[in-house]
Design an enzyme around this catalytic site. Structure first.
Site, PDB file in Angstrom:
ATOM      1  N   ASP A   1       6.840   2.587   8.279  1.00 34.28           N
ATOM      2  CA  ASP A   1       6.583   3.820   7.440  1.00 34.28           C
ATOM      3  C   ASP A   1       6.293   4.903   7.999  1.00 34.28           C
ATOM      4  O   ASP A   1       7.131   6.115   7.871  1.00 34.28           O
ATOM      5  CB  ASP A   1       5.938   3.461   6.252  1.00 34.28           C
ATOM      6  CG  ASP A   1       6.075   2.397   5.449  1.00 34.28           C
ATOM      7  OD1 ASP A   1       7.412   2.099   5.247  1.00 34.28           O
ATOM      8  OD2 ASP A   1       5.455   2.015   4.684  1.00 34.28           O
TER       9      ASP A   1
ATOM     10  N   ARG B   1     -10.897   6.340   3.336  1.00 39.89           N
ATOM     11  CA  ARG B   1      -9.711   7.560   3.053  1.00 39.89           C
ATOM     12  C   ARG B   1     -10.513   8.893   3.191  1.00 39.89           C
ATOM     13  O   ARG B   1      -9.929   9.618   3.712  1.00 39.89           O
ATOM     14  CB  ARG B   1      -9.279   7.290   1.712  1.00 39.89           C
ATOM     15  CG  ARG B   1      -8.483   6.010   1.881  1.00 39.89           C
ATOM     16  CD  ARG B   1      -7.651   5.618   2.793  1.00 39.89           C
ATOM     17  NE  ARG B   1      -6.657   4.372   2.676  1.00 39.89           N
ATOM     18  CZ  ARG B   1      -6.435   3.732   3.859  1.00 39.89           C
ATOM     19  NH1 ARG B   1      -6.765   3.988   4.922  1.00 39.89           N
ATOM     20  NH2 ARG B   1      -5.454   2.646   3.660  1.00 39.89           N
TER      21      ARG B   1
ATOM     22  N   ASP C   1      -4.573   4.976  -2.704  1.00 38.33           N
ATOM     23  CA  ASP C   1      -4.959   5.871  -1.554  1.00 38.33           C
ATOM     24  C   ASP C   1      -4.401   7.035  -1.733  1.00 38.33           C
ATOM     25  O   ASP C   1      -4.830   8.076  -1.072  1.00 38.33           O
ATOM     26  CB  ASP C   1      -4.429   4.949  -0.190  1.00 38.33           C
ATOM     27  CG  ASP C   1      -5.342   3.732  -0.193  1.00 38.33           C
ATOM     28  OD1 ASP C   1      -6.518   4.015  -0.184  1.00 38.33           O
ATOM     29  OD2 ASP C   1      -4.985   2.830   0.795  1.00 38.33           O
TER      30      ASP C   1
ATOM     31  N   SER D   1       0.767  -6.804   2.878  1.00 36.91           N
ATOM     32  CA  SER D   1       0.248  -5.488   3.215  1.00 36.91           C
ATOM     33  C   SER D   1      -1.221  -5.645   3.518  1.00 36.91           C
ATOM     34  O   SER D   1      -1.869  -5.792   2.558  1.00 36.91           O
ATOM     35  CB  SER D   1       0.533  -4.609   2.038  1.00 36.91           C
ATOM     36  OG  SER D   1      -0.239  -3.500   2.184  1.00 36.91           O
TER      37      SER D   1
HETATM   38  N1  ARG Z   1      -6.944  -2.228  -3.364  1.00 34.75           N
HETATM   39  C1  ARG Z   1      -8.035  -1.553  -2.287  1.00 34.75           C
HETATM   40  C2  ARG Z   1      -8.353  -0.218  -2.707  1.00 34.75           C
HETATM   41  O1  ARG Z   1      -7.670   0.388  -3.453  1.00 34.75           O
HETATM   42  C3  ARG Z   1      -7.305  -1.849  -1.206  1.00 34.75           C
HETATM   43  C4  ARG Z   1      -5.877  -0.811  -0.859  1.00 34.75           C
HETATM   44  C5  ARG Z   1      -5.130  -1.074   0.480  1.00 34.75           C
HETATM   45  N2  ARG Z   1      -4.654  -2.288   0.552  1.00 34.75           N
HETATM   46  C6  ARG Z   1      -3.653  -2.863   1.159  1.00 34.75           C
HETATM   47  N3  ARG Z   1      -3.711  -4.068   1.351  1.00 34.75           N
HETATM   48  N4  ARG Z   1      -2.930  -1.977   2.046  1.00 34.75           N
HETATM   49  O2  ARG Z   1      -9.318   0.122  -2.127  1.00 34.75           O
END
Ligand code: ARG
Length: 400
Positions: A17, A97, A126, A178
Site C-alpha cells: 500500500d 499511533r 488508525d 492484516s
Molecule cells: N483494532 C486494533 C486497534 O484499532 C488494531 C488495528 C490494526 N490492526 C491490524 N491488524 N492491522 O487498535
C-alpha cells in the site's frame, strides 16, 4: 483555487500500500515525497527500506528508532493506568499511533513540508488516531489519506499499478491476515477471522505458542517495579525497557501467554473481530495491578478503576494529546509513588498467575489479617461498626 502541495511526508511501512502510495502521491500532486518509517519493535520489516523507498520515488527516507520513546512515554504510562480496552485489548496498535504522528509532524516541520499522508483506510481506527494527532499538533498542515479515495479496489489492482510503474514490491504470498506488530503486542485481523464464529487458525498467531503445546512444566518469574515502572526480572537483575519487554515476550510467548480473541467496538461505529498477542503486556499488566492491590488504599484503588477505563478509551479513540489525558496522567503519577516491590508469577499453559507479592509499602498487616495466634484485630469493635453501617437500611429497608 486550492493551494499547491509541494512536499508530502508519508508514514511508510515498505508494504504494498505505502509503496504504491509514494508513486501515486508523486504523480497526483507533482510533489516531493519524504517517507518516514518508525521502528517500534516490529521485527525485521525495516531491512532494505531505504533502498526500497528511494527506488519507488521517495526523495528521502527517515528511519526512526522510536522504541525508547514508545516505552517511556506510551507503554509505561498505559501500564501505570492499567489501560485495557473493553476488558481485553492492551492497546499495542492504538498506543503507537500518536507517537508516529508526532514524529511525522516534527519531520514535516524540519522538511518544510505542507502535507502529511498515511496509508490507513476509511474504515479503521488508525486514520482517526493519526489525523486527530495531526490536527492537534499542526492544524495548518494538509492531510492526505489516499487509501480513502484512490481508484484501487483490490490488492491485485495495486499490484498491476506497481508493475506498470516499476515499483519494487515483494509479491511473495501475502499473509491472509492484516498484522500490526510492535513491542507491546501483535494485532491480527481480516481473512477467516472476519467470521466471529470461526476459531483462529494456528497460523494466525505470530509470537505465541498455543497453550496446548506449551511446556508441561510451569515457569516462575519475578517482576520488579519502581514507582509503577517495571525495572527488572528475577533476582532484581536490572533490565532496560526494550530488553525487559522483549525478554517477557519471549518467555510469555513460549508459554502461550497473552492471546486474546475479541469482538471490539471501533470508533467509526462498527464492531470488528480481532485477535491479539501480548505476552509481555499481559504479564506486566497483571503484575502491576497486583502490586497496586497491595500498596494502594481501597478508595484510591476503586477510583483508579474508573480512571483506567477512561484512559483506555482515550488511547483507543486517538485522544492522546488532550487536556483530559494530561490531567489523568497527573492523578496516575501520584498514585504510583508507592507502587514499588516485586510480584511472583507462575506461567503455565496460557496463564500467567500471580502467586506472590511483596513491597516495602505494603498495606497488608498479617497481625490484623490472621486467623491464628497473635491476632490484633479488635473483634468487639465490629459490633458497633455494623450497627452504624446498616443504620440507613434499618429505615429504608425491607422490615418484615
Ligand atoms: N483494532 C486494533 C486497534 O484499532 C488494531 C488495528 C490494526 N490492526 C491490524 N491488524 N492491522 O487498535
Amino acid at each position: 483555487m486550492t493551494q499547491r502541495i509541494n512536499k508530502i511526508v508519508l508514514a511508510y511501512s515498505g508494504g504494498l500500500d505505502t509503496s504504491v502510495m509514494i508513486k501515486w502521491l508523486k504523480e497526483k500532486y507533482q510533489a516531493e515525497i519524504i517517507a518516514v518509517a518508525a521502528d517500534l519493535g516490529q521485527g525485521k520489516e525495516l531491512v532494505n527500506l531505504e533502498e526500497k523507498a528511494i527506488n519507488t520515488g521517495a526523495s528521502k527516507i527517515y528511519i526512526e528508532d522510536l522504541r525508547e520513546d514508545f516505552i517511556n512515554e506510551y507503554i509505561f504510562p498505559a501500564l501505570a493506568a492499567n489501560a485495557i480496552y473493553e476488558g481485553k485489548y492492551l492497546l499495542a496498535t492504538s498506543l503507537s499511533r500518536p507517537l508516529i504522528a508526532e514524529r511525522l509532524v516534527e519531520i514535516a516541520l524540519i522538511e518544510k513540508a505542507d502535507a502529511l499522508a498515511h496509508g490507513c483506510t476509511g474504515k479503521g481506527n488508525d486514520q482517526v488516531r493519526f489525523e486527530t494527532a495531526f490536527y492537534t499538533l499542526a492544524p495548518y498542515l494538509k492531510i492526505i489519506a489516499p487509501a480513502r479515495t484512490w481508484e484501487f479496489k483490490s490488492r491485485e489492482e495495486e499490484i498491476v499499478y506497481a508493475q506498470k510503474h516499476q515499483i519494487p514490491i515483494n509479491v511473495t504470498k501475502k499473509s491472509p491476515y492484516s498484522i500490526d506488530r510492535n513491542l507491546w503486542g501483535v494485532s491480527i485481523e481480516c481473512g477467516l477471522l472476519e467470521d466471529p464464529w470461526v476459531e483462529p487458525p494456528k497460523n494466525a498467531y505470530q509470537i505465541t505458542i498455543s497453550p496446548q503445546e506449551a511446556p508441561d512444566k510451569p515457569e516462575y518469574l519475578e517482576v520488579y517495579f519502581e514507582e509503577g515502572k517495571p525495572v527488572g526480572i528475577n533476582e532484581k537483575e536490572k533490565m532496560k525497557g526494550i530488553k525487559l519487554i522483549e525478554c517477557l515476550n519471549t518467555i510469555g510467548g513460549k508459554h502461550g501467554i497473552g492471546r486474546v480473541d475479541m469482538v471490539e467496538d471501533r470508533l467509526v461505529g462498527i464492531k470488528s473481530r480481532e485477535i491479539y498477542e501480548a505476552p509481555a503486556a499481559t504479564i506486566l499488566y497483571k503484575a502491576h495491578k497486583e502490586l497496586e492491590s497491595l500498596v494502594l488504599d481501597r478508595e484510591t484503588l476503586y477510583f483508579k478503576e474508573i480512571i483506567s477505563q477512561k484512559y483506555s478509551h482515550l488511547i483507543y479513540q486517538g485522544l492522546w494529546f488532550t487536556p483530559l489525558k494530561d490531567s489523568l496522567d497527573a492523578f496516575i503519577k501520584k498514585t504510583q509513588e508507592k507502587v514499588s516491590g516485586k510480584v511472583r508469577l507462575k506461567l503455565y499453559k496460557g496463564v500467567a498467575e500471580v502467586v506472590g507479592r511483596h513491597s516495602e509499602n505494603s498495606l497488608y498487616d498479617q497481625k490484623l489479617a490472621t486467623y491464628d495466634e497473635g491476632d490484633l484485630f479488635d473483634h468487639k469493635a465490629a459490633e458497633g461498626f455494623i450497627k452504624l453501617w446498616s443504620l440507613p437500611y434499618q429505615k429504608t429497608g425491607k422490615n418484615i
